[in-house]
Design a protein around this motif. Structure first.
Motif, PDB file in Angstrom:
ATOM      1  N   TYR A   1       0.832  -1.212   0.000  1.00 23.05           N
ATOM      2  CA  TYR A   1       0.000   0.000   0.000  1.00 23.05           C
ATOM      3  C   TYR A   1       0.869   1.265   0.000  1.00 23.05           C
ATOM      4  CZ  TYR A   1      -4.196  -2.756   0.845  1.00 23.05           C
ATOM      5  OH  TYR A   1      -5.235  -3.633   0.718  1.00 23.05           O
ATOM      6  N   ASP A   2       2.000   1.230   0.721  1.00 23.53           N
ATOM      7  CA  ASP A   2       2.890   2.398   0.719  1.00 23.53           C
ATOM      8  C   ASP A   2       3.420   2.703  -0.673  1.00 23.53           C
ATOM      9  OD1 ASP A   2       4.348   1.737   3.998  1.00 23.53           O
ATOM     10  OD2 ASP A   2       2.548   2.832   3.392  1.00 23.53           O
TER      11      ASP A   2
ATOM     12  N   PRO B   1       0.255   5.572  -1.778  1.00 19.99           N
ATOM     13  CA  PRO B   1       0.869   6.330  -0.676  1.00 19.99           C
ATOM     14  C   PRO B   1      -0.081   7.373  -0.098  1.00 19.99           C
ATOM     15  CG  PRO B   1       1.734   7.020  -2.790  1.00 19.99           C
ATOM     16  CD  PRO B   1       0.906   5.799  -3.049  1.00 19.99           C
ATOM     17  N   GLU B   2      -1.008   7.885  -0.927  1.00 23.00           N
ATOM     18  CA  GLU B   2      -1.879   8.938  -0.427  1.00 23.00           C
ATOM     19  C   GLU B   2      -2.917   8.406   0.561  1.00 23.00           C
ATOM     20  OE1 GLU B   2      -1.771   7.805  -3.436  1.00 23.00           O
ATOM     21  OE2 GLU B   2      -3.758   6.993  -3.907  1.00 23.00           O
TER      22      GLU B   2
END
Length: 427
Positions: A419-420, A424-425
């Motif tokens: 997910y990062d 990232p948002e």
């Protein structure tokens, strides 16, 4: 009023050259010839030849080339005149393609790779015209396609008449290019085309045949599409009373289809230009420096020319490489999604829990909760901690009457890192 009179009223050509003085540098053409249903019109000279439109049903290349030759010979332009041909939009096929994450410089290569998928009904090679990246917020691009066989047929027909066909482009784009934003409705004997142009690029291209418009549901949809254009922004070509200008110097290169022969000539001209510049540079070196350095300077110029040629030859390979990287980045969202390998996890739990009882199991994004009965829950917890598949093992709640509820995480997946990287948002 004949179509030619309407064209004459609607078009004002602004050029920086004199008649017979050679091609305009920004245009690389001596004549801009416009094809209408009624005939062929010389935008640069104001002359016309009627009857071309009816002949398009037969050998279109011979018909257009013959009419163009008659127009040009009237003006007695020396040498082999270069022609830019403005065709009805029906000569092209438009596709709207969504390419998220693909860089503008890689769009052309990406579209060429997908040509057979985008236009499965077209056999043979297709030439592409697109101007990507003009709207940074847009996720889609409008691309124009023309069968290469048709384009090369036109080139050969003009060549047989002693004319050089430098490029062809849709006449609707030629009109819209003079505006920052425009909606152009082009009507000919067979089709109607509605073009939306903004900031130097085609934003939408809608086309319908007159035969389809005879069906009430299609006619109603087409009227609704035209009525949706903001008031006062619809230009009807060639019919209508809107005064506008076709500015030759602003005709967009991105939407010109250039025959292979014209491309080869352009490359030769660029090479000659480089050689002329190289010779000028060498002469300057002779004047400003000593003679012993002349040979080294000439070698440098030749190497730079060879380097430029090598870079030109590698352009397509670089485009394809950029396209592949762009697709890898796009599909990585799916291919790199963590696989939790539930089967391997169940085998690992069985090795530890057996012969104890597993009553319930919950698995979500690498985190596991198990519930059941065990004669020694504390020992079960210790064995799970020592197993290489599991980490962060702890009781989810206090044990009682040999019942247990344990939380743990799989060591083989990392949803946090996924997910990062891709979202990232949202982290």
């Amino acid at each position: 009023m004949p179509d030619f009179m309407r064209w004459r009223q609607q078009l004002q050509v602004l050029t920086g050259r004199h008649r017979g003085g050679g091609a305009t540098p920004s245009l690389s053409a001596d004549h801009v010839l416009l094809v209408t249903d009624e005939g062929l019109y010389d935008v640069t000279g104001g002359d016309a030849v009627k009857g071309t439109g009816e002949a398009l049903a037969g050998n279109e290349g011979v018909s257009l080339a013959g009419a163009a030759a008659r127009l040009v010979r009237r003006q007695e332009v020396p040498g082999q005149p270069a022609i830019l041909l403005l065709l009805p939009p029906g000569f092209c096929v438009a596709t709207t393609v969504t390419l998220p994450g693909v860089a503008p410089e890689a769009v052309s290569a990406a579209l060429r790779l997908q040509a057979s998928t985008l236009l499965p009904g077209h056999d043979g090679d297709l030439d592409l015209a697109v101007n990507p990246g003009r709207d940074p917020d847009a996720l889609s691009e409008v691309a124009l396609w023309m069968p290469r066989e048709r384009l090369e047929g036109l080139f050969r027909a003009f060549q047989d008449e002693g004319l050089f066909l430098s490029a062809v482009m849709p006449r609707t784009v030629a009109l819209a290019a003079a505006q920052d934003e425009a909606h152009v409705l082009d009507t000919n004997r067979e089709k109607q085309t509605l073009l939306h142009w903004k900031d130097g690029a085609i934003r939408s291209w809608q086309q319908v045949s007159h035969r389809d418009l005879q069906q009430p549901e299609f006619a109603e949809q087409w009227r609704a599409l035209c009525d949706a254009v903001p008031s006062g922004q619809l230009l009807e070509w060639p019919h209508g009373t809107v005064e506008t200008r076709l500015i030759i110097s602003r005709l967009p290169p991105a939407y010109r289809f250039q025959p292979q022969g014209a491309q080869q000539l352009a490359r030769r001209q660029r090479n000659r230009t480089r050689y002329v510049m190289a010779a000028a540079a060498a002469a300057s070196v002779v004047v400003l420096a000593a003679l012993p350095f002349l040979w080294q300077s000439l070698q440098m110029v030749m190497l730079e020319s060879r380097l430029a040629d090598a870079r030109q030859a590698a352009t397509e390979a670089r485009d394809n490489q950029a396209e592949v990287r762009a697709f890898e980045a796009e599909w990585g969202l799916l291919t790199e999604f963590p696989e939790q390998q539930a089967g391997e996890m169940m085998i690992g739990l069985q090795e530890v829990i057996n012969p104890n009882v597993l009553g319930a199991l919950e698995l979500q994004e690498g985190y596991v909760n198990i519930e059941g009965q065990s004669e020694d829950p504390q020992r079960l917890l210790q064995e799970l901690e020592e197993h290489p598949l599991f980490t962060e093992v702890d009781f989810a709640s206090a044990t009682s009457n040999n019942r247990y509820s344990i939380d743990l995480r799989l060591t083989t997946v990392d949803f946090g890192a996924y997910y990062d990287w891709y979202f990232p948002e949202q982290r």
